[in-house]
Design an enzyme around this catalytic site. Sequence first.
Site, PDB file in Angstrom:
ATOM      1  N   ARG A  35     -12.495  -9.115  16.850  1.00 58.49           N
ATOM      2  CA  ARG A  35     -12.598  -9.136  18.266  1.00 58.49           C
ATOM      3  C   ARG A  35     -11.816  -7.762  18.836  1.00 58.49           C
ATOM      4  NH1 ARG A  35      -7.209 -12.376  18.621  1.00 58.49           N
ATOM      5  NH2 ARG A  35      -5.814 -10.707  19.340  1.00 58.49           N
ATOM      6  N   ASP A  46     -18.206 -13.719  22.077  1.00 56.39           N
ATOM      7  CA  ASP A  46     -17.018 -14.122  22.211  1.00 56.39           C
ATOM      8  C   ASP A  46     -16.961 -15.589  21.436  1.00 56.39           C
ATOM      9  OD1 ASP A  46     -13.970 -13.482  22.654  1.00 56.39           O
ATOM     10  OD2 ASP A  46     -14.284 -15.550  23.114  1.00 56.39           O
ATOM     11  N   ARG A  48     -18.629  -1.445  30.279  1.00 58.55           N
ATOM     12  CA  ARG A  48     -17.940  -3.043  30.767  1.00 58.55           C
ATOM     13  C   ARG A  48     -17.254  -2.953  31.949  1.00 58.55           C
ATOM     14  NH1 ARG A  48     -15.027  -6.626  28.453  1.00 58.55           N
ATOM     15  NH2 ARG A  48     -14.723  -7.314  30.568  1.00 58.55           N
TER      16      ARG A  48
HETATM   17  O1  CP3 Z   1     -14.895  -6.747  18.703  1.00 57.16           O
HETATM   18  C1  CP3 Z   1     -15.925  -7.077  19.128  1.00 57.16           C
HETATM   19  O2  CP3 Z   1     -16.514  -6.641  20.256  1.00 57.16           O
HETATM   20  C2  CP3 Z   1     -16.632  -8.083  18.403  1.00 57.16           C
HETATM   21  C3  CP3 Z   1     -16.984  -9.167  18.973  1.00 57.16           C
HETATM   22  C4  CP3 Z   1     -15.909 -10.221  19.260  1.00 57.16           C
HETATM   23  C5  CP3 Z   1     -15.159 -10.671  20.502  1.00 57.16           C
HETATM   24  N1  CP3 Z   1     -14.384 -11.767  20.404  1.00 57.16           N
HETATM   25  C6  CP3 Z   1     -15.200  -9.731  21.586  1.00 57.16           C
HETATM   26  C7  CP3 Z   1     -14.228  -9.855  22.583  1.00 57.16           C
HETATM   27  C8  CP3 Z   1     -15.456 -11.024  18.367  1.00 57.16           C
HETATM   28  C9  CP3 Z   1     -15.860 -11.093  16.833  1.00 57.16           C
HETATM   29  C10 CP3 Z   1     -14.603 -12.190  18.717  1.00 57.16           C
HETATM   30  C11 CP3 Z   1     -13.870 -13.222  18.436  1.00 57.16           C
HETATM   31  C12 CP3 Z   1     -12.853 -13.882  18.730  1.00 57.16           C
HETATM   32  N2  CP3 Z   1     -12.471 -14.032  20.345  1.00 57.16           N
HETATM   33  C13 CP3 Z   1     -11.805 -14.335  18.192  1.00 57.16           C
HETATM   34  C14 CP3 Z   1     -11.703 -14.477  16.585  1.00 57.16           C
HETATM   35  C15 CP3 Z   1     -11.348 -13.487  15.704  1.00 57.16           C
HETATM   36  C16 CP3 Z   1      -9.914 -13.146  16.029  1.00 57.16           C
HETATM   37  O3  CP3 Z   1      -9.622 -11.896  16.676  1.00 57.16           O
HETATM   38  O4  CP3 Z   1      -9.124 -13.656  15.635  1.00 57.16           O
HETATM   39  C17 CP3 Z   1     -10.804 -15.006  19.128  1.00 57.16           C
HETATM   40  C18 CP3 Z   1      -9.540 -15.797  18.592  1.00 57.16           C
HETATM   41  C19 CP3 Z   1     -11.385 -14.616  20.448  1.00 57.16           C
HETATM   42  C20 CP3 Z   1     -10.691 -15.306  21.685  1.00 57.16           C
HETATM   43  C21 CP3 Z   1     -10.330 -14.112  22.429  1.00 57.16           C
HETATM   44  N3  CP3 Z   1     -11.327 -13.196  23.345  1.00 57.16           N
HETATM   45  C22 CP3 Z   1      -9.026 -13.204  22.667  1.00 57.16           C
HETATM   46  C23 CP3 Z   1      -7.864 -13.764  22.025  1.00 57.16           C
HETATM   47  C24 CP3 Z   1      -9.418 -12.300  23.601  1.00 57.16           C
HETATM   48  C25 CP3 Z   1      -8.479 -11.147  23.723  1.00 57.16           C
HETATM   49  C26 CP3 Z   1      -7.772 -10.986  24.791  1.00 57.16           C
HETATM   50  C27 CP3 Z   1      -7.138  -9.942  25.309  1.00 57.16           C
HETATM   51  O5  CP3 Z   1      -7.404  -9.109  26.139  1.00 57.16           O
HETATM   52  O6  CP3 Z   1      -6.169  -9.523  24.486  1.00 57.16           O
HETATM   53  C28 CP3 Z   1     -10.660 -11.999  23.947  1.00 57.16           C
HETATM   54  C29 CP3 Z   1     -11.457 -11.197  24.648  1.00 57.16           C
HETATM   55  C30 CP3 Z   1     -12.494 -10.465  24.012  1.00 57.16           C
HETATM   56  N4  CP3 Z   1     -13.414 -10.698  22.966  1.00 57.16           N
HETATM   57  C31 CP3 Z   1     -12.631  -9.014  24.081  1.00 57.16           C
HETATM   58  C32 CP3 Z   1     -13.511  -8.760  23.333  1.00 57.16           C
HETATM   59  C33 CP3 Z   1     -14.201  -7.216  23.190  1.00 57.16           C
HETATM   60  C34 CP3 Z   1     -11.812  -8.090  25.118  1.00 57.16           C
HETATM   61  C35 CP3 Z   1     -12.258  -8.241  26.348  1.00 57.16           C
HETATM   62  C36 CP3 Z   1     -11.816  -6.893  27.161  1.00 57.16           C
HETATM   63  O7  CP3 Z   1     -12.683  -5.990  27.147  1.00 57.16           O
HETATM   64  O8  CP3 Z   1     -10.942  -7.282  27.763  1.00 57.16           O
END
Ligand code: CP3
Length: 319
Positions: A2, A51, A15
Amino acid sequence: MRQAGRSLPEYREARADTEMLEACRTPDLVTEITLQPVRRHGVDAAIFFSDIVVPLAAVGVDLEIKAGVGPVIAQPVRSRADLDRLPELTPDLVPYITEAVQQLVGELGATPLIGFAGAPFTLASYLVEGGPSKNHEHTKALMYGDPQLWNDLCARLAQISGAFLDVQAAAGASAVQLFDSWVGALPRADYERFVQPHSAAALAAVEARGIPTIHFGVGTGELLPAMGAAGADVVGVDYRVSLTDAISRLGDRYAVQGNLDPALLFAPWEPLAAKVRSIVAEGKTAPGHIFNLGHGVLPTTDPGVLTRVVELVHEVSQR
Ligand code: CP3
């Protein structure tokens, strides 16, 4: 992992005007963002931009992904009535996923696309807690207090997760990864009793596709063999356990994935390069190794360092 894109200026630009869930439902944007790290770093595979909560939103859960926080659920799921409001996932609920994967597979050519989903425990934790949680107290209260409801909830989530993986596999993903990010909060006996059968069901949903499956969790050093036994071909290892220890715990049945500490990308090049070399060397003792980070890229990471790490991995692993 992520947030991979968050260290890239081109990601932030793409974005800029689009909320996260909206971006995940826009195939052209998903395609562009997924391709960005492949173009810039020359990595060997692309991870689908989406996500783990996208399929939950698709079945009608009212949620939001808050920047700097994570997924937040409007109405936590804690009762039988709450579960009854959570329908199964069918492919027609996520047409934008099929479209984005098909488009990407065309653009990627020989570069494989890795699809993914969240595993039942991690999805349940978000739903039951209502958002990110350090201690998972409501989740554990439900698991131990009402095992029947817990099992029914996880069975539904396994269906949702498995169907989400299968939609991506059907559209052409070359491999899928099941993320059980927060399951390291459980001891092994409880993992085996309350979680493993549901993760196994999610992975079984793509078995007939004959593509490799990867299973990853954070802080899951004690659970690695049990996570492999849920039906994965590759077990993801976070940075807290060396690949050598992970491989000795797993035996020779699984390939491994990992496990550079994302914080080391902030260290000077020499110690970082030494760590990359040692991870590649350790990985050679497993039946297979996907070099990766031990968890997500931190947003303030210098993308130039990532490119250099990819080059070094290619050099020392002699593709
Ligand atoms: O990195 C990538 O772009 C790959 C795609 C991807 C995302 N989320 C995009 C994302 C993947 C594989 C995930 C999986 C995901 N999402 C997990 C499992 C992997 C891990 O990290 O343990 C989990 C627990 C989530 C839930 C989630 N979504 C979290 C904890 C967050 C971060 C929140 C933050 O801003 O700190 C997200 C948001 C998210 N998912 C972002 C992305 C690119 C950030 C969004 C942004 O641009 O602000």
